[in-house]
Design an enzyme around this catalytic site. Structure first.
Site, PDB file in Angstrom:
ATOM      1  N   ASP A  79      46.827  31.732  47.273  1.00 27.78           N
ATOM      2  CA  ASP A  79      46.208  30.893  46.327  1.00 27.78           C
ATOM      3  C   ASP A  79      46.775  29.506  46.254  1.00 27.78           C
ATOM      4  O   ASP A  79      47.264  28.965  47.326  1.00 27.78           O
ATOM      5  CB  ASP A  79      46.058  31.601  45.016  1.00 27.78           C
ATOM      6  CG  ASP A  79      44.909  31.336  44.127  1.00 27.78           C
ATOM      7  OD1 ASP A  79      44.411  29.925  43.850  1.00 27.78           O
ATOM      8  OD2 ASP A  79      43.893  32.314  44.087  1.00 27.78           O
ATOM      9  N   SER A 114      37.001  34.727  41.009  1.00 29.36           N
ATOM     10  CA  SER A 114      38.180  34.613  41.387  1.00 29.36           C
ATOM     11  C   SER A 114      39.176  35.406  40.312  1.00 29.36           C
ATOM     12  O   SER A 114      40.198  35.920  40.817  1.00 29.36           O
ATOM     13  CB  SER A 114      38.592  33.207  41.535  1.00 29.36           C
ATOM     14  OG  SER A 114      38.167  32.301  42.415  1.00 29.36           O
ATOM     15  N   HIS A 161      44.739  27.581  39.338  1.00 30.76           N
ATOM     16  CA  HIS A 161      44.259  28.677  39.846  1.00 30.76           C
ATOM     17  C   HIS A 161      45.222  29.833  40.340  1.00 30.76           C
ATOM     18  O   HIS A 161      45.096  31.160  39.965  1.00 30.76           O
ATOM     19  CB  HIS A 161      43.210  28.405  41.066  1.00 30.76           C
ATOM     20  CG  HIS A 161      42.095  29.164  41.196  1.00 30.76           C
ATOM     21  ND1 HIS A 161      42.388  30.219  42.358  1.00 30.76           N
ATOM     22  CD2 HIS A 161      41.002  29.355  41.045  1.00 30.76           C
ATOM     23  CE1 HIS A 161      41.251  31.008  42.382  1.00 30.76           C
ATOM     24  NE2 HIS A 161      40.312  30.497  41.539  1.00 30.76           N
TER      25      HIS A 161
END
Ligand SMILES: *[C@@H]1O[C@H](CO)[C@@H](O)[C@H](O)[C@H]1NC(C)=O
Ligand SMILES: *[C@@H]1O[C@H](CO)[C@@H](O)[C@H](O)[C@H]1NC(C)=O
Ligand SMILES: *[C@@H]1O[C@H](CO)[C@@H](O)[C@H](O)[C@H]1NC(C)=O
Ligand SMILES: *[C@@H]1O[C@H](CO)[C@@H](O)[C@H](O)[C@H]1NC(C)=O
Ligand SMILES: *[C@@H]1O[C@H](CO)[C@@H](O)[C@H](O)[C@H]1NC(C)=O
Length: 791
Positions: free
Chosen positions: A154, A560, A229
């Site tokens: 990520d 996600s 994220h």
């Protein structure tokens, strides 16, 4: 593969953060990165190492002087290797001109060459919502997954967060081979017994962008997460328990990941303007070499790709061969059908659902109409004292700029007003709020692109997000006011955080969640499961332009977020059952998933309010404590997947991408149909054939070696007939695995004149367990044979 035209570069988004990507097409002879898959066994013996062979092969290619007419492109030579891959795939990534690439393709030992693609990246309450507790079930049996390592591919990690506190952890497992890559902002102390590895990959991205990754000072060349994220996903999968946290005044409670004691290895591959394949493969390849058990991949190509064109699917195959489960996000391209990617059957594909928590912020119009909205705005509401209504205006009188982008607002029009703005494909809600605020607006109504779940987001001014249909009623009201010579007005009522409310059932399939059927092999049902993905609280990064970035935690939405929930659950199952294959873990999660929501009805689809189908929810919503005791599993070995690839017509060269140096002779494998893969769900495609017979094998993993299971078929039978043989499976000490056959027969005319879908399920039950597989039947869509020949 060579027959296929290069897929054009597509501009992609980091879906959640909505940053616009500015990577664009390269001119024809400009060098770019290609992923080169090789057959390692073809290395001529004169070369000592594979790298020597690769370098020599590249040097044999015609040279091509780099003519850089493209601004600040790095003036690096072509024919340069940027990564070598040895674990998940065999090969390398190199900078080549298209003509060099096609020359290389013709050389002995080169199996395939694919151009770089860009990819998209697609919790206090979720453990409770999932029924996890310390005293029984999966958390207790798995000891919270302490011996398991999750590789999170990520945007890196913000290591100082409390979610990564390793207090009370046992030493790092000895088998771990990974390292902590350090940098000025990522000292050695950034890794601990929780974050046991951290690495960073940017060579492909720099090539695509034509500039150093840290050129604008907002990115870091270390594993430090400057976006949030990656930190969010890592803490969902495996965050330690942190008490008394929340985002601003919302969602206060104990924040925990799924596998609270599992170890995290962060592989940073995601950057401000996107993600490229060569970096992702480098991360996966290293994660496999380092010894992770689970790979969590909240990103994808954003388009369906044939498995042999999809280097991530190929790398996931390599991981699966080594016993690693790859869990990935379905994508955020819903609610359109066939919008799903990450379709390979050896990957676990996770769609997004809602949980029983909302952040309501109602919009009340001057005429008394009330519309449901959602918001994380935490400052003072509008006209707190007086409660007086405020005038509402369009962003521009003439409605051309619906998105309230910075600079487009005329303060003469919007000053002291509530401004109506639309969610755009690449807009950022907080930026829209900032634009309204700087033009003098005092509030914002954000109208969604779709019907569906409302995403709660933080704003610098009082603002709320409403659905598309609410939006059209608001506009109708405004126009009515104007035509009566009056001004439209409104007020926003913020109601904080509400859990377990009756206002809407949970879970529901999120409208944004990408849906099946699979465009690549429609006989494989995708997604596999759904998991919480909307308004999820988890750890966040520490700096950046967004004001939300200064928070220890943040609430964001997307598939996600659903993916790492399931990655964490898979880690717990890996810990409880160290010998299970990735397919067995996946089967346990799928056959125990549920389809009934907390109001006792079938799970609904937020996009339509209809009951959701297996093309939207796969096998259903994950049910961790049930997954701990599935009774039976549908196991799949690497050679079963190879037989499946044969059944969809892959040639020897395509097979070697997956099986690598093992020669698979498809002629000798008598697997008739892709539907025969021992998959825990069924998708039947009625093309010209009206009857299909598929085989399955169930393996008893229950506590008793003696078990008797009976079968039950559900579904409306006006369109089809299903029969199963045998209808009873008797497992004993000597018979731990038993086969059955299932026959699907169309009652509709074949070939079908129109598209139709029907659904059902097959349950095997023994009184203690129900081993449930969804069945999707489609008429009038193309089967995989057609897809392969026509694409
Ligand atoms: C980690 O958690 C322990 C126990 O709750 C606490 O004492 C310690 O201060 C925490 N460490 C950091 C770096 O915050
Ligand atoms: C709408 O406003 C924009 C920006 O002021 C302007 O460029 C455009 O010409 C206007 N369109 C109409 C139809 O008036
Ligand atoms: C804003 O709107 C006012 C009134 O319609 C107009 O006079 C002015 O020129 C506009 N300003 C800009 C920058 O377009
Ligand atoms: C929802 O269900 C109704 C009734 O079965 C059906 O008519 C409608 O087409 C469905 N809507 C969608 C979008 O599937
Ligand atoms: C798929 O369709 C083709 C052509 O319509 C047909 O020949 C083939 O048998 C079908 N395959 C399956 C598995 O139904």
């Amino acid at each position: 593969m060579s027959k296929k035209k290069n897929t054009p570069w597509i501009c992609l988004l980091l879906l959640l953060l909505s940053d616009l990507l500015i990577i664009s097409s390269f001119a024809h002879e400009k060098p770019k990165i290609f992923i080169v898959h090789v057959s390692k066994s073809n290395k001529p013996s004169i070369f000592k190492t594979h790298l020597d062979w690769y370098i020599s092969t590249l040097q044999s290619l015609p040279s091509s002087p780099l003519t850089s007419s493209f601004g600040d492109h790095l003036n690096r030579p072509s024919r340069e290797i940027i990564y070598t891959y040895n674990h998940a795939i065999h090969g390398f990534a190199a900078r080549l001109t298209p003509s060099q690439a096609s020359h290389l393709r013709s050389l002995h030992g080169i199996v395939s060459i694919s151009p770089e693609h860009t990819h998209r990246i697609y919790t206090t309450r979720t453990p409770q919502f999932l029924g996890l507790n310390d005293h029984s079930g999966l958390w207790r049996i798995s000891k919270h997954g302490e011996d398991v390592i999750i590789g999170v591919i990520d945007s890196g990690i913000w290591p100082e967060r409390q979610s990564f506190n390793d207090s009370g952890y046992s030493p790092v497992p000895e088998r771990w081979k990974g390292i902590c890559e350090t940098g000025p902002d990522f000292p050695e102390t950034s890794c601990n017994r929780k974050i046991i590895g951290a690495r960073v990959y940017y060579k492909g991205y720099e090539e695509a962008m034509g500039m150093p990754v840290d050129a604008d000072g907002t990115e870091s060349r270390s594993p430090r997460d400057t976006h949030g994220h990656g930190t969010h996903c890592a803490s969902i999968a495996a965050g330690s328990a942190v008490s008394n946290v929340g985002f601003r005044k919302f969602a206060v409670g104990v924040a925990k990941g799924m596998a609270t004691k599992s170890r995290i290895a962060a592989y940073k591959v995601s950057w401000t303007f996107g993600i490229v394949t060569s970096d992702v493969i480098a991360g996966i390849d290293q994660a496999v070499a380092d010894g992770v058990d689970i790979i969590s991949l909240s990103l994808g190509p954003g388009q369906s790709m044939k498995y042999y064109d999809d280097s991530i699917a190929i790398a996931a195959f390599g991981a699966m061969q080594k016993g690693i489960l790859v869990s990935c996000a379905a994508g955020n391209n819903g609610p359109a059908p066939m919008s799903i990617d990450n379709l390979a059957p050896w990957m676990l594909n996770v769609g997004a659902s809602t949980i029983d928590r909302e952040f309501p912020a109602d919009l009340v119009l001057g005429d008394g109409q009330i519309f449901a909205g959602a918001s994380l705005y935490s400052g003072d509401p509008l006209n707190q004292q007086s409660g007086a209504y405020v005038e509402v205006v369009y962003s521009l009188r003439n409605k051309t700029d619906r998105y309230c982008s910075g600079g487009s607002l005329n303060s003469t029009h919007v000053s002291d007003k509530i401004v109506v703005c639309y969610v755009g494909y690449d807009t950022n809600a907080a930026d829209q709020g900032t634009a309204v605020k700087s033009a003098g607006g005092v509030g914002m109504i954000l109208i969604d692109q779709n019907e569906g779940e409302l995403r709660a987001r933080s704003y610098p001014i009082p603002a709320t997000e409403v659905s598309l249909s609410s939006g059209s009623k608001i506009i109708e009201y405004m126009n009515k006011q104007y035509s009566n010579g009056q001004r439209p007005t409104a007020i926003i009522k913020f109601r904080g955080m509400v859990t377990g409310s009756c206002s809407s059932s949970a879970p529901r399939v999120a409208s944004l969640s990408s849906r099946g059927p699979s465009q690549v092999v429609p006989e494989i049902l995708k997604p596999d499961v759904i998991a919480p993905g909307i308004n999820i609280l988890a750890a966040w990064t520490g700096f950046g332009a967004d004001p939300a970035n200064s928070e220890e935690f943040n609430i964001i939405s997307g598939s996600s977020m659903a993916c790492p929930h399931v990655s964490g659950l898979a880690a717990l199952l890996r810990s409880a059952y160290p010998k299970w294959s990735p397919a067995a873990i996946k089967s346990a999660l799928m056959t125990t998933a549920y389809n009934i929501d907390n109001s006792g009805r079938y799970i609904t689809d937020f996009a339509t309010n209809n009951f959701s189908t297996p093309f939207q929810h796969g096998s259903g919503h994950v049910n961790p404590n049930k997954a701990l005791n599935p009774g039976l599993v549908y196991d799949i070995s690497p050679s079963d997947y190879e037989a499946f690839l044969c059944s969809i017509g892959y040639n020897a060269e395509q097979m070697s991408l997956f099986a690598k140096d093992k020669k698979v002779d498809c002629e000798s494998i008598k697997s008739s149909s892709p539907g025969d893969l021992n998959y825990p769900s069924f998708s039947v495609v009625f093309g010209k054939t009206e009857k299909f017979k598929y085989k399955r094998v169930l393996t008893n993993v229950g506590s008793s070696v003696n078990a008797v299971y009976n079968v039950r078929i559900r579904g409306r039978t006006s369109f089809f007939k299903i029969s199963v043989s045998p209808t009873k499976l008797v497992f004993t000490k000597d018979k731990t695995s038993l086969p059955y056959e299932i026959t699907f027969e169309s009652k509709l005319e074949i070939p079908a004149t129109e598209k139709k879908e029907a659904f059902g399920s097959i349950d095997w039950y023994d009184g203690e367990h129900v081993v449930r597989s969804p069945i999707a039947l489609s008429w009038g869509i193309t089967n995989s044979t057609n897809f392969i020949s026509s694409f």
